[in-house]
Design an enzyme around this catalytic site. Structure first.
Site, PDB file in Angstrom:
ATOM      1  N   LYS A  46       0.843  -1.191   0.000  1.00  0.00           N
ATOM      2  CA  LYS A  46       0.000   0.000   0.000  1.00  0.00           C
ATOM      3  C   LYS A  46       0.880   1.244   0.000  1.00  0.00           C
ATOM      4  O   LYS A  46       1.963   1.253   0.588  1.00  0.00           O
ATOM      5  CB  LYS A  46      -0.887  -0.004   1.252  1.00  0.00           C
ATOM      6  CG  LYS A  46      -1.742   1.240   1.443  1.00  0.00           C
ATOM      7  CD  LYS A  46      -2.791   1.383   0.363  1.00  0.00           C
ATOM      8  CE  LYS A  46      -3.634   2.651   0.583  1.00  0.00           C
ATOM      9  NZ  LYS A  46      -4.532   2.895  -0.558  1.00  0.00           N
ATOM     10  N   CYS A 129      -2.018  10.374  -6.337  1.00  0.00           N
ATOM     11  CA  CYS A 129      -3.190  10.034  -5.523  1.00  0.00           C
ATOM     12  C   CYS A 129      -4.271  11.087  -5.719  1.00  0.00           C
ATOM     13  O   CYS A 129      -4.080  12.257  -5.374  1.00  0.00           O
ATOM     14  CB  CYS A 129      -2.835   9.934  -4.049  1.00  0.00           C
ATOM     15  SG  CYS A 129      -4.255   9.450  -3.052  1.00  0.00           S
TER      16      CYS A 129
END
Length: 310
Positions: A46, A129
């Site tokens: 992650k 992101c």
């Protein structure tokens, strides 16, 4: 006919070109271990920040008819959790550490510690992101991306890669490629992160389907396949000395084949993996092998980057 689906690149060997996209089956050690023990050819963590993050409020993921929408907000256990996992990692299967500091200094701190530990894993720095309220995607600011990559290259004198947002204009492909080509230690790019800030509406409730950002979130799955393939193709051409990892819309062997045909060295699986679990790797690999056999290809190199145009 004997088929070989292995990939050898950057001194690593993957038994399969498939692995998880960062964000899926990668937050906890247990999830990472499921990927490691699966048919996946590699493992990616992650995207990590300095401190643990709970992420955005629920509901923040929703399956849709054409894929998914999410606004996770970088939920992760903090970078030391993933460095600890990397230190204990004992497998020939390559390991990638996804890094997404909330600031450039945070990213440099993480990479500095990673470099000091000399771990056998490659960082994938997330420039893309789309799901942090108030935080723009660095990958859309070419000057800021260049400054960040220059700082990273000074601090981390080893090979690394970046995860990119989707681009939609030839001028933007060219501009970002010029930035990326200036850094020889940048050895791979992952294309693409989700297509940011889509809106899915439930007709019955007349409501958005996720809570963060008023319902805006990143799109994955079928929605993004053509955009992902275009980004893979363009960067495979423009970044001749670097590798491209394809990501977006892979749910069967057909999409994996398309990504490799467009120029991808390896292929990540996101939405499909989230919905199906790690058994998806076995199925997709078998379907990819069947397509190759039907077409008379024995190795991925036989068709990688050989997309025909009209």
């Amino acid at each position: 006919m004997s088929l070989n689906l292995s990939v050898s690149w950057l001194g690593m060997k993957m038994s399969s070109p498939l692995f998880n996209a960062s964000g899926v089956y990668c937050r906890t050690r247990e999830e990472l271990e499921q990927v490691r023990r699966s048919a996946a050819g590699a493992v990616v963590t992650k995207s990590c920040t300095l401190e643990p993050r709970a992420g955005n409020p629920e509901p923040r993921y929703r399956r849709t008819a054409l894929g998914s929408i999410n606004s996770m907000g970088l939920p992760n256990e903090g970078y030391r959790y993933y460095l600890d996992y990397a230190q204990a990692y004992d497998d020939a299967k390559p390991l990638f550490l996804s890094v997404s500091g909330m600031t450039l200094d945070d990213t440099l701190t993480i990479l500095t510690e990673l470099a000091a530990l000399k771990l056998p894993c490659l960082p994938e720095v997330n420039l893309s992101c789309p799901n942090l309220p108030g935080k723009p995607q660095l990958g859309y600011d070419f000057a800021a991306s260049a400054e960040a990559l220059e700082a990273i290259s000074r601090r981390y004198a080893r090979p690394f890669g970046v995860k990119l947002p989707p681009y939609f204009d030839p001028a933007h492909f060219a501009a970002m490629a010029a930035v990326l080509n200036a850094f020889p230690l940048l050895r791979f790019v992952t294309c693409i992160n989700s297509v940011g800030n889509g809106l899915v509406i439930d007709l019955d409730s007349e409501s958005a389907v996720i809570k963060p950002k008023g319902g805006l979130g990143g799109l994955g799955g079928d929605y993004v396949l053509p955009t992902a393939l275009a980004n893979v193709r363009e960067f495979a051409v423009l970044l001749a000395d670097k590798h491209v990892i394809g990501c977006g819309g892979v749910k069967s062997g057909a999409e994996a084949f398309m990504h490799i045909l467009a120029g991808a060295t390896a292929v990540q699986v996101g939405t499909c993996l989230h919905e199906e679990g790690v058994s998806a790797f076995d199925r997709i690999e078998a379907e990819l092998a069947a397509i190759m056999q039907a077409k008379g290809y024995q190795r991925l190199e036989d068709f990688r980057g050989r997309l025909k145009t009209l």
